[in-house]
Design a protein around this motif. Structure first.
Motif, short mmCIF file in Angstrom:
data_model
loop_
_atom_site.label_atom_id
_atom_site.label_comp_id
_atom_site.label_asym_id
_atom_site.label_seq_id
_atom_site.Cartn_x
_atom_site.Cartn_y
_atom_site.Cartn_z
N PHE A 41 0.81 -1.21 0.00
CA PHE A 41 0.00 0.00 0.00
C PHE A 41 0.85 1.28 0.00
O PHE A 41 0.33 2.37 0.07
CB PHE A 41 -0.93 0.01 1.23
N ASN A 42 2.16 1.10 -0.06
CA ASN A 42 3.03 2.27 -0.13
C ASN A 42 3.28 2.72 -1.56
O ASN A 42 3.91 3.72 -1.80
CB ASN A 42 4.37 1.96 0.55
N LYS A 43 2.84 1.95 -2.51
CA LYS A 43 2.99 2.34 -3.90
C LYS A 43 1.65 2.19 -4.61
O LYS A 43 0.69 1.72 -4.03
CB LYS A 43 4.05 1.47 -4.59
N GLU A 44 1.59 2.60 -5.81
CA GLU A 44 0.34 2.54 -6.57
C GLU A 44 -0.08 1.07 -6.74
O GLU A 44 0.72 0.21 -7.07
CB GLU A 44 0.55 3.18 -7.94
N ILE A 45 -1.38 0.80 -6.47
CA ILE A 45 -1.90 -0.56 -6.56
C ILE A 45 -2.24 -0.87 -8.01
O ILE A 45 -2.96 -0.12 -8.67
CB ILE A 45 -3.16 -0.72 -5.68
N SER A 46 -1.73 -1.97 -8.48
CA SER A 46 -1.98 -2.34 -9.88
C SER A 46 -3.23 -3.19 -9.99
O SER A 46 -3.72 -3.76 -9.00
CB SER A 46 -0.77 -3.13 -10.42
N ILE A 47 -3.77 -3.28 -11.18
CA ILE A 47 -4.96 -4.09 -11.43
C ILE A 47 -4.68 -5.56 -11.13
O ILE A 47 -5.53 -6.27 -10.59
CB ILE A 47 -5.43 -3.91 -12.89
N SER A 48 -3.49 -6.02 -11.44
CA SER A 48 -3.16 -7.42 -11.19
C SER A 48 -3.19 -7.74 -9.69
O SER A 48 -3.60 -8.82 -9.27
CB SER A 48 -1.79 -7.75 -11.78
N ASP A 49 -2.74 -6.77 -8.87
CA ASP A 49 -2.79 -6.98 -7.42
C ASP A 49 -4.23 -7.15 -6.96
O ASP A 49 -4.54 -8.02 -6.13
CB ASP A 49 -2.15 -5.80 -6.69
N ILE A 50 -5.12 -6.31 -7.48
CA ILE A 50 -6.54 -6.38 -7.09
C ILE A 50 -7.13 -7.71 -7.53
O ILE A 50 -7.85 -8.37 -6.78
CB ILE A 50 -7.33 -5.22 -7.72
N LEU A 51 -6.83 -8.13 -8.75
CA LEU A 51 -7.37 -9.40 -9.24
C LEU A 51 -6.87 -10.57 -8.41
O LEU A 51 -7.62 -11.52 -8.14
CB LEU A 51 -6.98 -9.58 -10.71
N ASN A 52 -5.61 -10.53 -8.02
CA ASN A 52 -5.08 -11.61 -7.20
C ASN A 52 -5.80 -11.72 -5.86
O ASN A 52 -6.00 -12.81 -5.33
CB ASN A 52 -3.58 -11.40 -6.96
N LEU A 53 -6.21 -10.58 -5.32
CA LEU A 53 -6.98 -10.60 -4.07
C LEU A 53 -8.39 -11.11 -4.29
O LEU A 53 -8.93 -11.89 -3.50
CB LEU A 53 -7.04 -9.19 -3.46
N LEU A 54 -9.00 -10.68 -5.39
CA LEU A 54 -10.40 -11.05 -5.64
C LEU A 54 -10.56 -12.54 -5.87
O LEU A 54 -11.55 -13.13 -5.44
CB LEU A 54 -10.93 -10.27 -6.86
N VAL A 55 -9.62 -13.17 -6.52
CA VAL A 55 -9.79 -14.59 -6.82
C VAL A 55 -9.67 -15.45 -5.56
O VAL A 55 -10.07 -16.62 -5.56
CB VAL A 55 -8.74 -15.06 -7.87
N GLU A 56 -9.10 -14.88 -4.50
CA GLU A 56 -8.98 -15.63 -3.26
C GLU A 56 -10.23 -15.55 -2.40
O GLU A 56 -10.35 -16.25 -1.39
CB GLU A 56 -7.78 -15.12 -2.46
N ILE A 57 -11.18 -14.70 -2.79
CA ILE A 57 -12.41 -14.56 -2.00
C ILE A 57 -13.27 -15.80 -2.18
O ILE A 57 -13.54 -16.23 -3.30
CB ILE A 57 -13.20 -13.31 -2.43
N LYS A 58 -13.69 -16.38 -1.08
CA LYS A 58 -14.55 -17.56 -1.10
C LYS A 58 -15.99 -17.15 -0.79
O LYS A 58 -16.25 -16.48 0.21
CB LYS A 58 -14.06 -18.60 -0.10
N ILE A 59 -16.89 -17.58 -1.66
CA ILE A 59 -18.30 -17.27 -1.47
C ILE A 59 -18.93 -18.32 -0.56
O ILE A 59 -18.83 -19.52 -0.82
CB ILE A 59 -19.05 -17.22 -2.82
#
Length: 359
Positions: A41-59
């Motif tokens: 979070f100390n640098k600009e967040i890339s789209i790939s970082d966001i996607l990597n987080l989203l795919v780990e979300i379990k419904i």
């Protein structure tokens, strides 16, 4: 969130003051980063970082948000006895108690089954109920289910006008005590081989679970060692965790889990706290999964936790106890009612209170 809720409850009738308070003294936010989150979070967040987080979300399946009872309630240091006494008209003694609502309950005395209110007034009565103790229960619809003198299991409609036979006795097995499970909608019946048969043995006692369509789906009879679990049962109930709890006059309080596997047997309080011979009779469970039981001979009301650990003796003969028998738990007001083997008086006391911040 708890702080916000607490503030809201304190200022629920003053919304403007509540909003001003939130503006002046906001709850401090705390952000904790999990070890498995790789974003920097100390640098600009890339789209790939966001996607990597989203795919780990379990419904997971959505459910109603709720706070567990152990956070809502707590045990009092000592039971507040004698909240009130209720004298039930035409009742000989309080052998068993089944609640319909907080103001309507069925009480039996071996002669009749009486529907009464919290003032002791008779609302209805049945004369064909079995003379034994734990022979009635109330289902989730508020209908009475009881064992009659011919050992059939009947149901009475909520308006007390229609009676029907649910389970008819067809062999030598007699329903001894019954309990409806509010969580599973099952009916648990303690069956005993015809007591008039001189060949009765310890193994001639079992629990049969009937589902909502009254099909037998489970039998609980033996310990894992092959020995019978029950000898002389008088009451049965189901704890909130699914445990089957049975008071057995000579064995103690016998508890098995939802699958019928033996968990423990409670045989009385620790040495030094005994008031006489321990003979468990009435049983009920509270909102914290504690098991409350009456001891007829030692004239006590005792409480153990869901794992059989002794917690306290809530009442003794010195408190005016006279041969306690039936126990009932008022789910709405969290009050325990107990009946006596010698009088038509029902005693009411409290042993649980809501936590201060949610009171």
């Amino acid at each position: 969130m708890k702080e916000y809720v607490h503030r809201y409850e304190q200022l629920a009738n003053k919304p403007v003051k509540f909003l001003l308070l939130m503006k002046k003294t906001p709850v401090q936010k705390k952000i904790e980063l999990l070890d498995n989150i790789k974003c920097n979070f100390n640098k600009e967040i890339s789209i790939s970082d966001i996607l990597n987080l989203l795919v780990e979300i379990k419904i997971t399946e959505a459910g109603k948000r709720q706070v567990r009872n152990e956070h809502l309630f707590r045990l009092l240091k000592g039971a507040i006895l004698n909240i009130k006494h209720v004298y039930v008209t035409n009742l000989y003694h309080g052998g068993h108690i089944s609640f319909v609502t907080s103001d309507r309950l069925w009480v039996s005395d071996g002669r009749s089954l009486i529907l009464t209110n919290s003032k002791g007034n008779n609302l209805h009565h049945l004369s064909d109920a079995s003379e034994y103790y734990g022979v009635h229960t109330v289902n989730s619809a508020g209908e009475l289910i009881y064992v009659d003198k011919d050992w059939n299991i009947n149901k009475l409609s909520v308006d007390n006008t229609t009676k029907s036979t649910l389970i008819k006795r067809t062999d030598l097995w007699e329903p001894w005590c019954i309990c409806h499970s509010a969580s599973s909608r099952d009916l648990l019946v303690m069956m005993r081989y015809d007591t008039r048969n001189p060949a009765i043995t310890l193994s001639d006692v079992k629990v049969i679970r009937y589902n909502s369509t009254l099909q037998p789906i489970q039998t609980v009879q033996y310990h894992r060692t092959g020995k019978p679990l029950y000898h002389d049962p008088v009451y049965i109930t189901v704890n909130r965790n699914g445990d089957i709890v049975v008071s057995d006059i000579w064995n103690g309080v016998v508890v098995t889990d939802r699958e019928g596997k033996y968990r423990f047997t409670y045989t009385g309080p620790p040495e030094g706290l005994s008031f006489g011979i321990f003979m468990p009779c009435g049983i009920c469970v509270d909102t914290l999964l504690n098991i409350l039981l009456s001891g007829r001979l030692d004239q006590t009301i005792q409480m153990i936790n869901k794992d059989g650990l002794f917690l306290s003796i809530l009442s003794t003969k010195q408190d005016g106890m006279v041969e306690p028998l039936g126990l009932g738990y008022d789910e709405e007001n969290h009050l325990v009612w107990f009946g006596s083997g010698k009088t038509n008086r029902l005693c009411v006391y409290r042993h649980i209170e809501r936590q201060d911040y949610l009171a």
